[in-house]
Design a protein around this motif. Sequence first.
Motif, PDB file in Angstrom:
ATOM      1  N   UNK A 106       0.315  -1.519  -0.086  1.00  0.00           N
ATOM      2  CA  UNK A 106       0.087   0.010  -0.063  1.00  0.00           C
ATOM      3  C   UNK A 106       0.993   1.168  -0.434  1.00  0.00           C
ATOM      4  N   UNK A 107       1.693   1.444   0.775  1.00  0.00           N
ATOM      5  CA  UNK A 107       2.776   2.164   0.873  1.00  0.00           C
ATOM      6  C   UNK A 107       3.660   2.871  -0.158  1.00  0.00           C
ATOM      7  N   UNK A 108       4.767   0.914  -1.434  1.00  0.00           N
ATOM      8  CA  UNK A 108       4.789   1.464  -1.989  1.00  0.00           C
ATOM      9  C   UNK A 108       5.146   3.326  -2.820  1.00  0.00           C
ATOM     10  N   UNK A 109       3.758   2.603  -3.555  1.00  0.00           N
ATOM     11  CA  UNK A 109       3.318   4.034  -4.571  1.00  0.00           C
ATOM     12  C   UNK A 109       4.064   5.606  -3.675  1.00  0.00           C
ATOM     13  N   UNK A 110       3.425   6.405  -2.712  1.00  0.00           N
ATOM     14  CA  UNK A 110       3.609   6.838  -1.907  1.00  0.00           C
ATOM     15  C   UNK A 110       5.462   7.497  -1.989  1.00  0.00           C
ATOM     16  N   UNK A 111       5.751   6.257  -1.741  1.00  0.00           N
ATOM     17  CA  UNK A 111       7.143   6.229  -1.188  1.00  0.00           C
ATOM     18  C   UNK A 111       8.328   6.768  -2.623  1.00  0.00           C
ATOM     19  N   UNK A 112       7.838   5.546  -3.675  1.00  0.00           N
ATOM     20  CA  UNK A 112       8.151   5.652  -4.909  1.00  0.00           C
ATOM     21  C   UNK A 112       7.906   7.576  -5.832  1.00  0.00           C
TER      22      UNK A 112
END
Length: 393
Positions: free
Chosen positions: A300-306
């Motif tokens: 869930x959080x990966x896109x925001x980190x990217x």
Amino acid sequence: MDPVRNPYAPGAGQRPPELAGRDRELQQFEVVLERVARGRPERSMVITGLRGVGKTVLLNTFKSMAIQRLWGTGKIEARPEQSIRRPVAAALHMAVRELAPRHRAPERIDEFLGVLKAFAMRDPSAAKGTTHWSPGIDVPAARGRADSGDLEIDLTELLSDAAGVATDLGVGIALFIDEMQDVPAADISALCAACHELSQIGGPLIVVGAGLPHLPSVLSASKSYSERLFRYARIDRLDREAADLALIVPAEEEGVAFTSDALDALYEAADGYPYFVQAYGKVAWDLAPRSPITAEDIKVSAPEAEEELAVGFFGSRYERATPAERDYMHAMAQLGDDPVATAEVAEALGRKPSSLSPARDSLIKKGLIYSAERGLIAFTVPHFGRFLRAQPV
Ligand SMILES: Nc1ncnc2c1ncn2[C@@H]1O[C@H](COP(=O)(O)OP(=O)(O)OP(=O)(O)O)[C@@H](O)[C@H]1O
Ligand SMILES: [Mg+2]
């Protein structure tokens, strides 16, 4: 989870909550400090590595280690086309200020400060006729020492005088140079010569550098004996164990855990690059509803980190390139993630290699690419090729 308690620290030079996977380098530096303090012949250290692998953080840790041993320390960040004369003067001023309160002969300190002032005032880029130097040293400038205008002679004299002050106290002085690949060629050569001279007289002063992977070749192009002056420590991605520690240790302190699937997913995403480890860790923490942090939370959080990396880590660097330089980098990215031949880039762009030299050289100057070996170039930023391939051209 509570963002206030988020321990992760993505950012340039940001001290990580856990300095993982650098034990070997720390041990090596302990030995350097010990040997130099005892007047034993020893090569100093130069750390190299890609963007965001933790060079600045390691250099700062080395600095703390030297301070702990009561050494005098100073640090500069080199800039292209800027002489190191003034920055080195300021850094040594700091180093000697650290030592001064413990020194029993104040006149020795004043004597050194007089030489330091003379050295700084010899800066050819300073406006003509300016006789003062902003940090304000109250003693008059000395005459006939470190003021010839020849940086090699002046540095040698200044560094050996600084070493003399440290010798009085039975300690040493460490001068740290970050982004060392940016030191102008003439200055690098003078600096190496001064270090060489100092190592011969056994003066307890070391220059510790950090820079991009091509720094060793910059140094050896300037002085063939540079390999005997510096021990090169190339730092890289963290291995799986270290990357896990970098995440787990700080979390544990806050009573938070990761599932092993979550750690798998984080390693897959961050690829062990310290900056990415911090970036993914930070967002995962903020978005996870509770401990333990799960693989689902990472997904869930990966896109925001990217997204944050795309703007802050990759984008900010991409912005620095001109359109011609961007074309050059896109062509590189299309050729894969290994170092590529400059001739192949030219072919891909349908241009003569010589006509692309200006773009290539200025990308090197901007620190976006480096020459891995003769005729080959690579990105200094990990995963930059992947980022570029995802960009609209
Ligand atoms: N050993 C480590 N373990 C965990 N995190 C680390 C480690 N080393 C560095 N980091 C983190 O990585 C990030 C980048 O570190 P740093 O700025 O020192 O890299 P750098 O190599 O100097 O990059 P640049 O070439 O862009 O200057 C920081 O957020 C830092 O907290
Ligand atoms: Mg750095």
